[in-house]
Design an enzyme around this catalytic site. Structure first.
Site: not given
Ligand code: GLU
Length: 445
Positions: A126, A166, A237-243
């Site tokens: 990360k 992320d 949230g309201f970002g990519n994941v929530a979407w």
């Molecule tokens: N940030 C995302 C996670 O927490 C995706 C990581 C990725 O696609 O490498 O898993």
């Protein structure tokens, strides 16, 4: 608590003072796997757990850049290359003012087990920076990304370490980062995932975290003889994941009544669907990090400085950030009739909340299982890049379905006791054993 765990945690804390989020993530895993560790002399002798909590490599660097006024700004960049037992380091980059080494270590540690659960050959890592896009122009974001990559490029590569997005890093940032990598290396390779569709990205990658999470919830519901159709959801949230999650819940006939931001939450009893879902993407692109404008745009209610967990819903899916749901929130949700919580954010629930769920045999699944669809499709993007080929939407979606089912099976295999599935234990043990075995096989490295 078990004396062995106490001693282990004391040792870790002494070596890594002040890294509270990292300690929290480690404790959750250690508590889950301790029995397996204790019963396996091969693991103990090789000090597998002690090795796992030490990143293989930690890189910290200066990121100087100049803003639109011509002033010099300095941020700190990081890449924590946690574990490469299963494949190249893989995991996102987070750009947010809250980013510290502790946050990235917790995320990199979790990523190792999550990636193991996907069944794909990916290690864990990360990275990121304390840079925040809030109030910045696109040009400033580009200059920051270029400076960040000017140092990061020497540490990464398609067979070494493959970052992705992320919080604060989406398609726009990946584009700027990729452009700079390509310029420095003179190589067009799959060094990053989450790329644009026309230049090496995979279909479904933007949706994958949210879609995968809802597929996982479908499996959890199936165990209870239930389905998504007709259920009411609280999403944060309201970002990519929530979407992505909201899009799939709507497709399957569920109704989402909340989203949230750092400013508060929106309650929309009519359901967040149609144009309202696309509006989330506009909110993010505005670089303001607020959800209040949604209330004006669509005539919904805005609750400033509050969390969506006070709403009466069937299912809650935290999709924002770590420790966004505490024990008081868990109690409130349950007393309002909520019967399932699926953590989509990484470590979205505090330790107290997780313990409350598990001790009460409440149906709860942790982020490293629920949100693994995102990195799984990143893994599929890597495969497609290696083949220099693109799969169709159906092909990628089919593989994502299979992977989420596989993760659910692993959680059940290692977490089922009587008729309760302890998904926390199941995910941690399932992820751990595979990494531990690979580390043993590869010797003392
Ligand atoms: N940030 C995302 C996670 O927490 C995706 C990581 C990725 O696609 O490498 O898993």
């Amino acid at each position: 608590m078990n004396a062995g765990i106490d001693i282990f945690m004391e040792g870790l804390k002494a070596r890594t003072p002040g890294e509270a989020e990292f300690h929290q993530a480690v404790l959750e895993v250690v508590e889950s796997v301790w029995d397996v560790y204790d019963a396996n002399p091969r693991y103990k002798q090789a000090k597998i757990l002690e090795r796992m909590v030490e990143p293989e490599r930690t890189i910290m660097f200066r990121v100087p850049w100049s803003n639109d006024k011509g002033e010099v700004e300095i941020n700190r960049g990081y890449r924590v290359e946690f574990n490469s037992a299963l494949g190249p380091y893989k995991g996102g980059l987070r750009f947010h003012k809250s980013v510290t080494l502790s946050i990235l270590k917790f995320l990199g540690f979790e990523q190792t087990f999550k990636n193991s659960l996907t069944t794909l050959p990916m290690g864990g890592g990360k990275g990121g920076s304390d840079f925040s896009a809030k109030g910045r122009s696109d040009n400033e974001i580009m200059r920051f990304c270029q400076s960040f990559m000017t140092e990061l490029f020497r540490h990464i590569g398609p067979n070494t370490d493959v970052p992705a997005g992320d919080i604060g890093v989406g398609g726009r940032e990946i584009g700027f980062l990729f452009g700079q990598y390509k310029r420095i290396r003179n190589e067009f390779t799959g060094v990053l995932t989450g790329k644009g569709l026309g230049w090496g990205g995979s279909l479904i990658r933007p949706e994958a975290t949210g879609f995968g999470a809802v597929y996982f919830v479908e499996h959890m519901l199936k165990e209870m003889g239930k389905e998504v159709k007709g259920k009411t959801f609280a999403v944060s949230g309201f970002g990519n994941v929530a979407w992505g999650a909201i899009t799939k819940i709507n497709e399957l006939g569920g109704k989402v009544v909340t989203i949230s931001g750092p400013d508060g939450y929106i309650y929309d009893p009519a359901g967040i669907s149609g144009r309202k879902v696309e509006y989330l993407l506009e909110l993010r692109e505005s670089n303001n990090d607020v959800v209040a404008p949604y209330a004006e745009e669509f005539g919904a209610k805005f609750f400033p400085d509050a969390k969506p967990w006070e709403t009466k819903v069937d299912i809650a899916m935290p999709c924002a950030t770590q420790n966004e749901l505490n024990e008081a929130d868990a109690r409130k949700l349950i007393s309002n009739g909520c019967f399932l919580v699926a953590e989509v954010s990484n470590m979205g629930c505090t330790s107290d909340a997780v313990n409350y769920f598990v001790n009460n045999k409440f149906t709860f699944a942790p982020g490293k299982a629920v949100n693994a669809g995102g990195v799984a499709v990143s893994g599929l993007e890597m495969s497609q890049n290696s083949m220099r080929y693109n799969w169709t939407t159906e092909e990628v979606d089919k593989r994502l379905h299979l992977i989420m089912q596989d993760i659910h099976d692993t959680c059940t295999k290692h977490g089922k006791a009587g008729n309760y599935i302890n998904y926390v234990k199941g995910a941690n043990v399932g992820g751990f054993v595979k990494v531990a075995e690979a580390m043993l096989a590869q010797g003392l490295v």
